[in-house]
Design an enzyme around this catalytic site. Sequence first.
Site, PDB file in Angstrom:
ATOM      1  N   GLU A 440       0.834  -1.226   0.000  1.00 42.06           N
ATOM      2  CA  GLU A 440       0.000   0.000   0.000  1.00 42.06           C
ATOM      3  C   GLU A 440       0.855   1.256   0.000  1.00 42.06           C
ATOM      4  OE1 GLU A 440      -2.928   0.598  -0.722  1.00 42.06           O
ATOM      5  OE2 GLU A 440      -3.366  -1.535  -0.757  1.00 42.06           O
TER       6      GLU A 440
HETATM    7  C1  LIG Z   1       2.788  -9.825   0.167  1.00 36.28           C
HETATM    8  C2  LIG Z   1       2.613  -8.682  -0.777  1.00 36.28           C
HETATM    9  C3  LIG Z   1       1.324  -8.319  -1.192  1.00 36.28           C
HETATM   10  C4  LIG Z   1       1.152  -7.273  -2.108  1.00 36.28           C
HETATM   11  N1  LIG Z   1      -0.117  -6.978  -2.568  1.00 36.28           N
HETATM   12  C5  LIG Z   1      -0.257  -6.104  -3.600  1.00 36.28           C
HETATM   13  C6  LIG Z   1      -1.524  -5.927  -4.240  1.00 36.28           C
HETATM   14  O1  LIG Z   1      -2.536  -6.533  -3.861  1.00 36.28           O
HETATM   15  N2  LIG Z   1      -1.591  -5.089  -5.297  1.00 36.28           N
HETATM   16  C7  LIG Z   1      -0.508  -4.403  -5.766  1.00 36.28           C
HETATM   17  O2  LIG Z   1      -0.647  -3.657  -6.739  1.00 36.28           O
HETATM   18  N3  LIG Z   1       0.701  -4.550  -5.179  1.00 36.28           N
HETATM   19  C8  LIG Z   1       0.855  -5.376  -4.107  1.00 36.28           C
HETATM   20  N4  LIG Z   1       2.076  -5.553  -3.520  1.00 36.28           N
HETATM   21  C9  LIG Z   1       3.207  -4.792  -4.014  1.00 36.28           C
HETATM   22  C10 LIG Z   1       3.648  -3.699  -3.052  1.00 36.28           C
HETATM   23  O3  LIG Z   1       2.692  -2.684  -3.010  1.00 36.28           O
HETATM   24  C11 LIG Z   1       5.029  -3.223  -3.513  1.00 36.28           C
HETATM   25  O4  LIG Z   1       5.934  -4.265  -3.161  1.00 36.28           O
HETATM   26  C12 LIG Z   1       5.435  -1.910  -2.899  1.00 36.28           C
HETATM   27  O5  LIG Z   1       4.637  -0.873  -3.413  1.00 36.28           O
HETATM   28  C13 LIG Z   1       6.891  -1.567  -3.169  1.00 36.28           C
HETATM   29  O6  LIG Z   1       7.260  -1.780  -4.498  1.00 36.28           O
HETATM   30  P1  LIG Z   1       8.558  -2.645  -4.808  1.00 36.28           P
HETATM   31  O7  LIG Z   1       8.439  -3.926  -4.095  1.00 36.28           O
HETATM   32  O8  LIG Z   1       8.738  -2.673  -6.268  1.00 36.28           O
HETATM   33  O9  LIG Z   1       9.745  -1.844  -4.123  1.00 36.28           O
HETATM   34  P2  LIG Z   1      10.493  -0.565  -4.712  1.00 36.28           P
HETATM   35  O10 LIG Z   1       9.515   0.410  -5.234  1.00 36.28           O
HETATM   36  O11 LIG Z   1      11.578  -1.012  -5.594  1.00 36.28           O
HETATM   37  O12 LIG Z   1      11.118   0.020  -3.374  1.00 36.28           O
HETATM   38  C14 LIG Z   1      12.306  -0.484  -2.764  1.00 36.28           C
HETATM   39  C15 LIG Z   1      12.737   0.509  -1.679  1.00 36.28           C
HETATM   40  O13 LIG Z   1      13.041   1.777  -2.271  1.00 36.28           O
HETATM   41  C16 LIG Z   1      12.228   2.811  -1.702  1.00 36.28           C
HETATM   42  N5  LIG Z   1      11.846   3.743  -2.774  1.00 36.28           N
HETATM   43  C17 LIG Z   1      11.416   3.429  -4.011  1.00 36.28           C
HETATM   44  N6  LIG Z   1      11.140   4.547  -4.691  1.00 36.28           N
HETATM   45  C18 LIG Z   1      11.412   5.590  -3.888  1.00 36.28           C
HETATM   46  C19 LIG Z   1      11.328   7.021  -4.028  1.00 36.28           C
HETATM   47  N7  LIG Z   1      10.865   7.590  -5.116  1.00 36.28           N
HETATM   48  N8  LIG Z   1      11.708   7.762  -2.973  1.00 36.28           N
HETATM   49  C20 LIG Z   1      12.130   7.204  -1.823  1.00 36.28           C
HETATM   50  N9  LIG Z   1      12.215   5.871  -1.638  1.00 36.28           N
HETATM   51  C21 LIG Z   1      11.855   5.080  -2.647  1.00 36.28           C
HETATM   52  C22 LIG Z   1      11.024   2.108  -1.097  1.00 36.28           C
HETATM   53  O14 LIG Z   1      10.487   2.839  -0.009  1.00 36.28           O
HETATM   54  C23 LIG Z   1      11.619   0.768  -0.656  1.00 36.28           C
HETATM   55  O15 LIG Z   1      12.174   0.893   0.615  1.00 36.28           O
HETATM   56  C24 LIG Z   1       2.279  -6.557  -2.581  1.00 36.28           C
HETATM   57  C25 LIG Z   1       3.560  -6.919  -2.148  1.00 36.28           C
HETATM   58  C26 LIG Z   1       3.730  -7.960  -1.283  1.00 36.28           C
HETATM   59  C27 LIG Z   1       5.121  -8.353  -0.881  1.00 36.28           C
END
Ligand SMILES: Cc1cc2nc3c(=O)[nH]c(=O)nc-3n(C[C@H](O)[C@H](O)[C@H](O)COP(=O)(O)OP(=O)(O)OC[C@H]3O[C@@H](n4cnc5c(N)ncnc54)[C@H](O)[C@@H]3O)c2cc1C
Length: 601
Positions: A440
């Site tokens: 989220e």
């Molecule tokens: C169990 C689980 C359930 C999920 N359910 C859903 C779902 O139902 N629907 C859905 O759409 N998604 C879902 N997700 C996805 C989840 O919302 C994303 O994993 C999350 O938004 C982060 O994206 P990412 O994993 O690509 O990490 P990244 O975006 O790559 O982030 C990695 C790190 O970098 C930081 N970061 C990235 N960009 C920036 C920035 N611009 N400024 C500062 N810091 C930054 C983040 O805070 C994080 O600490 C789920 C994930 C999991 C693991």
Amino acid sequence: MGNKLTDGRDVRFVLYEQLRVEALCRSERFQDHSGETFDMILDAAEKLAANEFMPTNSRGDEVGCTWEEGKVKIPESFHAPFRKYCEGGWLSMCEDEAVGGQLVPVVVDFACKEMFFAANYALAGYMGLTHSAAKVIEVYGTDEQKASYMVPLYEGRYAGTMNLTEAQAGSDVGSIRTKATRNPDGSFSIQGTKIFITGGNQDVTENLVHIVLARIEGDPDGTRGLSCFVVPQRRVDAEGRIVEENDVTCSGIEHKMGFKGSATCVLNYGDNGNCRGELLGPERKGIVVMFHMMNEQRVLVGLQGLAQGSTAYMHALGFARERMQGPAFGTKGPEQVPIIRHPDVRRDLLWMKCSTEGLRALIYYTVYCMDRLSVAADEEETLEWRDLVDMLTPICKAYATDRGFDVCTRSLQVHGGYGYCREYGVEQFARDSKIATIFEGTNGIQALDLFGRKIRMREGAALKTLLAKMYGDVEEAGKVPELAGYADDVSKAIAALDAVTKELLDRVSSGDAYTAYSWATPYLEVFGDIVLGWMFLWQARIACEKGATSSGDDPFYASKLDTARFYIGSLLPLVHGKIQAIMRNEEAFSRMEEAMFPDPA
Ligand SMILES: Cc1cc2nc3c(=O)[nH]c(=O)nc-3n(C[C@H](O)[C@H](O)[C@H](O)COP(=O)(O)OP(=O)(O)OC[C@H]3O[C@@H](n4cnc5c(N)ncnc54)[C@H](O)[C@@H]3O)c2cc1C
């Protein structure tokens, strides 16, 4: 209430004594309710959570979800409570009677959901998304979409999912590549792959409704080019009958550290060129539509952090009252005492009490503001309640989930070696609750929302509304003689927050935005600490009004007053050190170029 989920007395204190939610029943919307109906609902929720959800939690973690040839099975033990929840009308409880609801205030629903999320986080997660999908269709859908999808979602015959994430588009939602192509009949063909989709496939409901962000061919890059679509797993005809499979396949599920009963799916849309979706809301306004779903989810995820922390704290309390270890403090003899009597453990327990009670007050208050917003009499009131909801949403999401996770790990610590073992259940809370800090919108993204957007909203007017509200309550509490000193402490903390906000915004406007933004997360943490100080002072005033003394009739009030004093006297002062660190703005950070970090490759 006597369960290991929540402190029922505190739940009722926040609802009835702090927020006085019965007063909501004076409005037309909630007129059919009263404190009695709220109590009946809370009691029924407790029964369902404790008797049906909780017993399946550990088993669900053990067996997890399975994937075979595109079909996902969730733990068998989840099926019965899943159905009971839906058949009991819990999904539509807060909605209008026209959609099968009972117009219950959302704050009462959240008090119930705290128990469900405490009892079985993975199972309750399916319901939260289903409600949000129904709601977003209610707000943005056509009459046909409401009939085809919203109604069966509210009934729990269908389940909902939320589809933003793709491999290259996590926090960076604007990079979504899923494509939507116009068809002559007005529908769209959807093509792309979404990952990490909670409940993307399962074997309980007869259909799934995927709410999907995609880009219509030719629309601009970035978030401004995104549109939102309703994509059924199985297509339905005008009469609502399921007629055929849509081209949505699940090509796998994730194997995770926790939250194992929740299916986290890879969904392929249109691999065979035959995935039909319907536009939801206006074209290129997908992000606005999706934010409707996400804002509700964000406060709900904050509640999940609280709920897991709450049950972890209740488990720690039960354990600490029974586990005997010696020597008793101040003696050298062999006498063993329950570990709750050891000062270090007691301090831990009090920290957990402060965290869960403070978070409960914060989250219930935010949701209460949503209820007030829904019955606001005029534009001025609307603006005020909306400001409060907008300001507090990222704090609920990030602060409550970080704190909730911390409570879970402290509970594990109080259990000693037993906490590290499966049998006691608390290691599952620690593993499960971590996800709430990530999905989220990660907590880092929430901090950016607070610092980059919310405090500047309406040229700072939303922040002013919140600060004025806090100062107003501090002034009231300051009139109570026992609380004057504590009110002064909270007032100074709010003033320090105001000062650090101005300092950080000055840095942005003077061209030092990079270092200013590097403080976004500590800033959110300090904000949360101070909001909890405000909540505790407010609660302490009520406890005093109820005659809180250690010899009083109801020991709850004495306990509440001392919990508030402990928070304001022992934990709140730490914010001044944290703020000092932000103010000092150590230059080493700016010198720390990327190349100065070791290269693990
Ligand atoms: C169990 C689980 C359930 C999920 N359910 C859903 C779902 O139902 N629907 C859905 O759409 N998604 C879902 N997700 C996805 C989840 O919302 C994303 O994993 C999350 O938004 C982060 O994206 P990412 O994993 O690509 O990490 P990244 O975006 O790559 O982030 C990695 C790190 O970098 C930081 N970061 C990235 N960009 C920036 C920035 N611009 N400024 C500062 N810091 C930054 C983040 O805070 C994080 O600490 C789920 C994930 C999991 C693991």
